[in-house]
Design an enzyme around this catalytic site. Structure first.
Site, mmCIF file in Angstrom:
data_model
loop_
_atom_site.group_PDB
_atom_site.id
_atom_site.type_symbol
_atom_site.label_atom_id
_atom_site.label_comp_id
_atom_site.label_asym_id
_atom_site.label_seq_id
_atom_site.Cartn_x
_atom_site.Cartn_y
_atom_site.Cartn_z
ATOM 1 N N HIS A 123 0.995 15.190 2.555
ATOM 2 C CA HIS A 123 1.948 13.851 2.249
ATOM 3 C C HIS A 123 1.774 12.906 3.613
ATOM 4 O O HIS A 123 2.166 11.673 3.227
ATOM 5 C CB HIS A 123 3.355 14.307 2.110
ATOM 6 N N ASP A 160 -1.445 22.124 -4.993
ATOM 7 C CA ASP A 160 0.309 21.796 -4.612
ATOM 8 C C ASP A 160 0.859 21.126 -5.961
ATOM 9 O O ASP A 160 0.190 20.338 -6.703
ATOM 10 C CB ASP A 160 0.244 21.119 -3.469
ATOM 11 N N HIS A 162 3.130 19.154 -5.829
ATOM 12 C CA HIS A 162 3.659 17.951 -5.278
ATOM 13 C C HIS A 162 2.001 17.004 -5.048
ATOM 14 O O HIS A 162 1.091 17.800 -4.495
ATOM 15 C CB HIS A 162 4.222 17.754 -4.353
#
Length: 312
Positions: A123, A160, A162
């Site tokens: 991220h 993942d 996300h």
């Protein structure tokens, strides 16, 4: 065999009570993968590590992160990114162990590595921390593979739960890094729509396969078999990097998927087969999410076992 890379300094970062990205995630994985013959402990930074990080992250961000840690600030950029006395050291340990794994893998055909690290990285944007992530561990490895080792085509597959917004954004205007992701959508961080396929010189080098909440092994198998693996094969990477998040696990407290331990094993085996065909078996897998501390060690072990099935 898959060689494990880690650094005990990764355990130094800790958030406040209730923060799900805890050191126990990593220590449990290391205990489960306790085979000294193939563990590579890294306490020193690989040569050129700072340059590798600055090739991906804005220097002003890195210095801002450093100053925030020196001042004893409680957060960096958002509440998702708490700071502790050991955060700076842990972030460098995570990216350092990842780069060490990358350097080892590219040195000879047939090598596969798992970087058991934290904080996670996918991220992290060029100029800010986000979603528990401070440095883009996989992104730094991809850039080093190209700049430092002369590779021309590197592929990243992020499984993942996300979407890896940071990794995608860092490479979405380039054609030498192919980024593929299968993830829950809509979900945090809000990116990863199918329409996001890269920009400018990178059009077609981004593949997002968004999945509805509640998907399990069958849906993942179909997405990976029909979309991810064929796209990776067409790209013909010289190296395969994996953002290995285990929060699509059916019991993960932050995810909403239904993947089983067998599911992680099955697609890891297929990825190893693809790597054997496309890039002399070279794979670097890097731990991202996975927040069921009791289940994570077995999930990671199944992933490593799956990668180990196929040798060049």
């Amino acid at each position: 065999m898959v060689r494990l890379f880690h650094d005990v300094d990764c355990l130094e970062h800790r958030g406040p009570h209730g923060y799900p990205e805890v050191p126990e995630r990593l220590s449990a994985v290391l205990d489960r993968l306790a085979e000294p013959a193939w563990r590579e402990r890294r306490s020193d930074r690989p040569a050129g590590l700072e340059e590798a990080v600055l090739a991906v992250h804005d220097e002003r961000y890195v210095r801002r992160f450093e100053r925030a840690c020196e001042r004893g600030d409680g957060l960096l950029d958002s509440a998702d990114n708490p700071l502790s006395p050991g955060t700076w050291k842990a972030a460098w340990a995570a990216v350092g162990a990842t780069v060490a794994a990358l350097d080892w893998v590219v040195a000879a055909p047939g090598r596969k590595a798992f970087a058991a690290v934290r904080p996670p990285g996918h991220h992290a944007e060029r100029d800010r921390a986000m979603g528990f992530c401070f440095f883009g561990n996989v992104a730094v490895a991809a850039e080093r593979a190209i700049r430092g080792h002369g590779l021309e085509r590197v592929a990243i597959f992020d499984f993942d739960v996300h979407h890896g917004n940071g990794t995608q954004h860092l490479f979405e205007e380039r054609g030498d890094v192919f980024y593929a992701s299968v993830h829950q959508f809509p979900f945090y961080p809000g990116t990863g729509a199918r329409s996001e396929q890269g920009r400018a010189g990178g059009v077609g080098a981004t593949l997002n396969v968004p999945m509805s909440a509640g998907c399990g092994d069958a849906a993942y198998d179909e997405a990976i078999e029909r979309e991810i693996l064929p796209a990776l094969a067409r790209f013909r990477p010289q190296l395969l990097l994996l953002s290995a998040g285990f929060d699509a696990w059916q019991g993960d407290p932050l995810g909403g998927m239904r993947v089983t331990e067998q599911g992680f094993f099955d697609w890891s085996r297929r990825l190893a087969s693809l790597a054997a065909e496309c890039c002399d078996g070279r794979v670097v897998s890097v731990l991202e999410g996975g927040y069921d501390v009791a289940a994570l060690p077995d999930l990671a072990a199944s992933h490593v076992k799956g990668l180990s099935v196929v040798d060049v």
